[in-house]
Design a protein around this motif. Structure first.
Motif, PDB file in Angstrom:
ATOM      1  N   ASN A 154      10.424  -3.597  -5.863  1.00 53.55           N
ATOM      2  CA  ASN A 154      10.833  -3.650  -4.251  1.00 53.55           C
ATOM      3  C   ASN A 154       9.759  -3.965  -3.466  1.00 53.55           C
ATOM      4  OD1 ASN A 154      11.730  -3.139  -1.899  1.00 53.55           O
ATOM      5  ND2 ASN A 154      13.035  -1.541  -2.528  1.00 53.55           N
ATOM      6  N   ILE A 155       9.529  -5.090  -3.032  1.00 57.44           N
ATOM      7  CA  ILE A 155       8.755  -5.751  -2.404  1.00 57.44           C
ATOM      8  C   ILE A 155       8.335  -4.999  -0.865  1.00 57.44           C
ATOM      9  CG2 ILE A 155       7.310  -7.905  -1.548  1.00 57.44           C
ATOM     10  CD1 ILE A 155       8.722  -9.328  -3.984  1.00 57.44           C
ATOM     11  N   GLU A 156       9.526  -5.041  -0.329  1.00 58.97           N
ATOM     12  CA  GLU A 156       9.484  -4.632   0.985  1.00 58.97           C
ATOM     13  C   GLU A 156       8.874  -3.166   1.105  1.00 58.97           C
ATOM     14  OE1 GLU A 156      12.257  -5.365   4.063  1.00 58.97           O
ATOM     15  OE2 GLU A 156      13.010  -7.386   3.187  1.00 58.97           O
ATOM     16  N   LEU A 166       2.060  -9.547  -5.937  1.00 61.26           N
ATOM     17  CA  LEU A 166       3.157  -8.927  -5.015  1.00 61.26           C
ATOM     18  C   LEU A 166       4.683  -9.339  -5.509  1.00 61.26           C
ATOM     19  CD1 LEU A 166       3.063  -7.020  -2.713  1.00 61.26           C
ATOM     20  CD2 LEU A 166       3.197  -9.226  -1.112  1.00 61.26           C
ATOM     21  N   TYR A 167       4.886 -10.666  -6.048  1.00 65.41           N
ATOM     22  CA  TYR A 167       5.948 -11.354  -6.244  1.00 65.41           C
ATOM     23  C   TYR A 167       6.527 -10.558  -7.404  1.00 65.41           C
ATOM     24  CZ  TYR A 167       2.527 -13.670  -8.632  1.00 65.41           C
ATOM     25  OH  TYR A 167       1.653 -13.873  -9.395  1.00 65.41           O
ATOM     26  N   VAL A 216      -2.503 -12.206  -2.593  1.00 63.54           N
ATOM     27  CA  VAL A 216      -1.501 -12.407  -3.493  1.00 63.54           C
ATOM     28  C   VAL A 216      -2.011 -13.485  -4.462  1.00 63.54           C
ATOM     29  CG1 VAL A 216       0.884 -12.679  -4.001  1.00 63.54           C
ATOM     30  CG2 VAL A 216       0.175 -11.423  -2.005  1.00 63.54           C
ATOM     31  N   ILE A 248       5.315  -2.972   0.617  1.00 60.14           N
ATOM     32  CA  ILE A 248       4.409  -3.487   1.830  1.00 60.14           C
ATOM     33  C   ILE A 248       4.567  -2.240   2.697  1.00 60.14           C
ATOM     34  CG2 ILE A 248       4.431  -5.056   3.821  1.00 60.14           C
ATOM     35  CD1 ILE A 248       5.447  -7.153   1.944  1.00 60.14           C
ATOM     36  N   LEU A 303       5.946 -15.568   0.448  1.00 60.99           N
ATOM     37  CA  LEU A 303       5.637 -14.230   0.881  1.00 60.99           C
ATOM     38  C   LEU A 303       4.900 -14.327   2.065  1.00 60.99           C
ATOM     39  CD1 LEU A 303       5.142 -12.408  -2.474  1.00 60.99           C
ATOM     40  CD2 LEU A 303       6.795 -11.689  -0.774  1.00 60.99           C
ATOM     41  N   LEU A 355       6.481  -7.370  -8.075  1.00 66.11           N
ATOM     42  CA  LEU A 355       6.889  -5.821  -7.842  1.00 66.11           C
ATOM     43  C   LEU A 355       8.569  -5.827  -7.688  1.00 66.11           C
ATOM     44  CD1 LEU A 355       3.770  -5.604  -7.281  1.00 66.11           C
ATOM     45  CD2 LEU A 355       4.614  -4.113  -5.682  1.00 66.11           C
ATOM     46  N   TYR A 357       0.782  -0.370  -7.645  1.00 69.16           N
ATOM     47  CA  TYR A 357       1.421  -1.014  -6.548  1.00 69.16           C
ATOM     48  C   TYR A 357       0.370  -0.977  -5.425  1.00 69.16           C
ATOM     49  CZ  TYR A 357       1.588   3.890  -5.706  1.00 69.16           C
ATOM     50  OH  TYR A 357       1.112   5.632  -6.088  1.00 69.16           O
ATOM     51  N   GLN A 362       6.462 -18.445  -4.675  1.00 66.82           N
ATOM     52  CA  GLN A 362       6.891 -17.271  -4.247  1.00 66.82           C
ATOM     53  C   GLN A 362       5.796 -16.726  -3.176  1.00 66.82           C
ATOM     54  OE1 GLN A 362       7.431 -15.443  -8.118  1.00 66.82           O
ATOM     55  NE2 GLN A 362       9.637 -15.597  -7.968  1.00 66.82           N
ATOM     56  N   THR A 363       4.466 -17.016  -3.781  1.00 66.82           N
ATOM     57  CA  THR A 363       3.314 -16.593  -2.924  1.00 66.82           C
ATOM     58  C   THR A 363       3.456 -17.144  -1.442  1.00 66.82           C
ATOM     59  OG1 THR A 363       2.135 -15.991  -4.792  1.00 66.82           O
ATOM     60  CG2 THR A 363       0.913 -16.395  -2.842  1.00 66.82           C
TER      61      THR A 363
END
Ligand SMILES: [Zn+2]
Length: 251
Positions: free
Chosen positions: A14-16, A9-10, A32, A19, A46, A12, A215, A42-43
């Motif tokens: 645009n993470i928000e 996930l980190y 993740v 999600i 998140l 990507l 994604y 980072q994980t």
């Protein structure tokens, strides 16, 4: 409801948004997986930011293992040991013989894998395994770990060989199918060889498939394609969720 059992996930852009999109599509949670010290940090960040959605998995990827100095390895491995009790599983760990070509490099990956498996065993955590160009070797490691500990063991993106899938089924090893089944009939039919009790879905996001970065919401398409094409209509979305929950269940 769906669980993506393997996602970076980190990485990507645009993470928000990813999600929000995933949640709208019906993805309840993502595992993740991390690759080194930076992505482990980072994980966990998140997980703090999105505690309902992120299942953190800490691990040092076999390709990264090759390029770490001893002191870099020690720092990353200490972090892993220190934070293992906060995570849902250990990964992405494993073997990668595309990059490890000499016996010395292969031994370095094996030692790193065994050290991280020990952390998983001590903390009663499932593992999330990478196996590029080392399918049989990683499978043997998976079988030994599962036999020794009884802990759930996942070979991610492993459906390449009917023969090896027969063995993983016999040994009770989970195997995940990913977006490759959306674009390849061979990948789809191999996924049907995974035991119905042991099949999971994943995206490996943002790894690109068919020229597009994946994604987490894509896991819904993967699950729907599997369910709608599965022989004799035996597989359901509920079954896929139940499998993922059994994989992640704490003993
Ligand atoms: Zn991965």
């Amino acid at each position: 409801m769906f669980i993506d059992s393997h996602c970076h996930l980190y990485s990507l852009s645009n993470i928000e948004d990813a999600i929000l999109h995933a949640r709208d599509a019906g993805v309840a949670k993502v595992v993740v997986v991390s690759e080194d010290l930076q992505t482990m940090e980072q994980t966990l960040k998140l997980r703090d930011d999105f505690p309902e959605f992120v299942l953190p998995s800490l691990g040092i990827h076999p390709v990264n293992v090759l390029y770490m100095s001893n002191s870099e390895w020690e720092r990353a491995f200490s972090f892993l040991r220190l934070h293992a009790n906060e995570c849902s599983c250990i990964g992405e760990i494993g073997l990668d013989y595309k990059y490890a070509t000499t016996e010395k490099e292969k031994e370095k990956q094996r030692a790193a894998l065994h050290g991280q498996m020990e952390v998983a065993a001590e903390n009663h955590l499932p593992i999330n395994l990478h196996s590029r160009r080392a399918l049989r070797q990683t499978m043997q490691e998976a079988v030994a770990f599962h036999k020794d500990t009884g802990l759930p063991t996942l070979l991610h993106w492993f459906a390449h060989s009917l023969k090896l899938l027969t063995r993983t089924n016999e040994e009770g090893i989970f195997v995940s199918a990913g977006p490759s089944i959306l674009f390849s009939e061979d990948a789809l039919s191999l996924a049907f060889a995974i035991d119905i009790q042991l099949i999971l879905v994943e995206t490996d996001a943002p790894v690109p498939f068919n020229g597009r970065p994946s994604y987490p919401a894509w896991v819904v398409e993967v699950a729907e394609k599997l369910v709608s094409h599965y022989p004799e209509k035996k597989l359901s979305k509920e079954k896929l969720l139940d499998n993922a929950q059994r994989y992640l269940k704490k003993p």
